[in-house]
Design an enzyme around this catalytic site. Sequence first.
Site, short mmCIF file in Angstrom:
data_model
loop_
_atom_site.label_atom_id
_atom_site.label_comp_id
_atom_site.label_asym_id
_atom_site.label_seq_id
_atom_site.Cartn_x
_atom_site.Cartn_y
_atom_site.Cartn_z
N ARG A 65 128.05 80.99 42.07
CA ARG A 65 126.91 80.80 42.96
C ARG A 65 126.82 79.36 43.46
NH1 ARG A 65 122.73 84.46 43.28
NH2 ARG A 65 123.29 85.49 41.33
N MET A 90 119.00 87.97 50.94
CA MET A 90 119.04 88.79 49.73
C MET A 90 119.85 88.17 48.59
SD MET A 90 117.05 91.00 50.74
CE MET A 90 117.02 92.39 49.66
N ILE A 92 119.87 85.32 45.41
CA ILE A 92 119.01 84.46 44.60
C ILE A 92 119.60 83.06 44.63
CG2 ILE A 92 118.22 83.98 42.25
CD1 ILE A 92 117.97 86.99 41.83
N HIS A 109 108.14 88.28 51.41
CA HIS A 109 108.47 89.29 50.41
C HIS A 109 107.64 90.53 50.71
CE1 HIS A 109 109.65 90.91 46.52
NE2 HIS A 109 108.37 91.25 46.33
C1 GRF Z 1 112.02 92.98 55.11
O1 GRF Z 1 111.32 94.01 54.43
C2 GRF Z 1 111.67 91.68 54.43
O2 GRF Z 1 110.40 91.70 53.82
C3 GRF Z 1 112.71 91.60 53.36
O3 GRF Z 1 113.90 92.04 54.01
C4 GRF Z 1 113.53 93.14 54.87
C5 GRF Z 1 114.35 93.12 56.14
O4 GRF Z 1 114.05 91.95 56.82
N1 GRF Z 1 112.79 90.28 52.84
P1 GRF Z 1 114.75 91.58 58.26
O5 GRF Z 1 114.59 92.77 59.18
O6 GRF Z 1 116.22 91.32 57.98
O7 GRF Z 1 113.99 90.38 58.73
#
Ligand code: GRF
Length: 195
Positions: A65, A90, A92, A109
């Site tokens: 990471r 997505m 961490i 979130h």
């Molecule tokens: C959304 O639900 C956001 O809350 C989460 O990722 C999902 C997709 O987001 N963090 P996006 O369409 O890529 O902005």
Amino acid sequence: MKRVAILISGGGSNMVRLVEDMQDDHPARPVLVASNDPAAAGLAKAAALGVPTAAVDHRAYPGDRATFEAALLEPLLDARPDILCLAGFMRILTPAFIDRFEGRMINIHPSLLPKYPGLHTHARAIAAGDTEAGATVHEVTSDLDSGPILGQARVPVQPGDTPETLAARVLEREHQLYPLILRRFAAGQRERFDI
Ligand code: GRF
């Protein structure tokens, strides 16, 4: 004028709304959209909006990471961001990375934090029989999904909702909440504002 970098992993619908809002009297402008996935559809959307993009494939750094983040930091620091927005990002981030942006990194979130940090938020809300759900914009700290809340948007959970139907209803409200909170944050306003 504050310089804003946005991190995405997928479609980037929140990123698009943020970029589209940063015009005219808005105190910030987008300087970079970066992703951990070179195939993220949001990268093409950012380019079409005239925003510089970068991609660092996290799969090129399996189990490492810190080295992935070091690679991501190169284009990121080149863009000299004042504010870092996570928008559907997505991965961490390590405390070392977060420390570099402490106090100037925000995230959206898809739950009413502190309920349902982590993943599968809509399925969990439905399973719990909640009558309300929503989204939260918060400052990012090294404690996952737990930084100071900057704003929330609520939606009703309806009978028969699936995680997909609830996610779609929440996403619409995310698109209203995030641009508003970024405007305030860029203007130095950090007290909580719910819509
Ligand atoms: C959304 O639900 C956001 O809350 C989460 O990722 C999902 C997709 O987001 N963090 P996006 O369409 O890529 O902005």
